[in-house]
Scaffold this active site. Sequence first.
Site, PDB file in Angstrom:
ATOM      1  N   CYS A 149      -4.882  -3.472   3.633  1.00  0.00           N
ATOM      2  CA  CYS A 149      -4.563  -3.007   4.979  1.00  0.00           C
ATOM      3  C   CYS A 149      -5.699  -3.166   5.995  1.00  0.00           C
ATOM      4  CB  CYS A 149      -4.089  -1.556   4.906  1.00  0.00           C
ATOM      5  SG  CYS A 149      -3.089  -1.027   6.323  1.00  0.00           S
ATOM      6  N   LYS A 187     -10.051   0.381  -1.924  1.00  0.00           N
ATOM      7  CA  LYS A 187     -10.101   0.067  -0.494  1.00  0.00           C
ATOM      8  C   LYS A 187     -11.453   0.476   0.097  1.00  0.00           C
ATOM      9  CE  LYS A 187      -7.398   0.828   3.739  1.00  0.00           C
ATOM     10  NZ  LYS A 187      -6.213   1.538   4.287  1.00  0.00           N
ATOM     11  N   GLU A 205       0.844  -1.191   0.000  1.00  0.00           N
ATOM     12  CA  GLU A 205       0.000   0.000   0.000  1.00  0.00           C
ATOM     13  C   GLU A 205       0.884   1.247   0.000  1.00  0.00           C
ATOM     14  OE1 GLU A 205      -3.890   1.665   2.471  1.00  0.00           O
ATOM     15  OE2 GLU A 205      -2.302   0.629   3.581  1.00  0.00           O
TER      16      GLU A 205
END
Length: 274
Positions: free
Chosen positions: A162, A122, A49
């Site tokens: 994440c 995301k 990321e």
Amino acid sequence: MTETSLSAPVRIAAIQTVSGPDVAANLETASHLIAQAAAAGARVIALPEYFPLISKDETAKVRIREPEGAGPLQDFLAGEARRHGVWLIGGTVPLVAEADDKVRNSTLVFDDQGRRVARYDKIHLFGFQRGEERYDEAATIEPGGTVACFDSPAGRIGLSVCYDLRFPELFRAMGEVDLIVLPAAFTWTTGRAHWEVLLRARAIENQCYVMAPAQGGCHESGRVTWGHTMIVDPWGEILACRDEGPGVVVADLDPARLAAVRGSLPALRHRCLA
């Protein structure tokens, strides 16, 4: 179905970086590590990321955001995939959002011909505050809302990023996959406490491999990321890990291992609740 379509082991690689505010320098580092992973025989390679940019100024990523399908960051990923003949999962890059002052934090996948084959924005945005340590991704990032999976030389891959790691319902929504890829920039505080246990849990409960390329070290901005880029097998065993600093983590995704785990403990078939 609990059988993978793979017939032979496939080498996969996760790249760890300690990105800073200089995009060109970050891309140079990424290029070197991609070449290293390709030379090790990896057919699927994933970047972490925020690999192009981590800055103390959180609005910096808004200034370099790109429209889908055009821009130097996307050209870089396509070119590296094509040059090395690998499938490249581009950590996250900032793409244009509906809001002018935000980005989509997007994972882009390019095949070995440099063609874009998948995109994941995301969904879960990180927020954390403890003492003076504070993060609020929602201030500059617009969340996605669509689960993304694709077929590759390493079988079916599900994409996540994440903070998504903390939401197991996302991974169930992927259906059955052979590999989950989770580019990340976990903080030192939360990573030290939860990173390994959550990655192993996602591998165990979904009976698949998990590859998590991470940011790992002290950044120019003062931010400290946990690192510990790792590849985990479907029994929850850690196959390879790099604690901190730039580098490459390599392992083989073995379809026989997937079949053995799913055959001996067919938990995916035993699910009772959707």
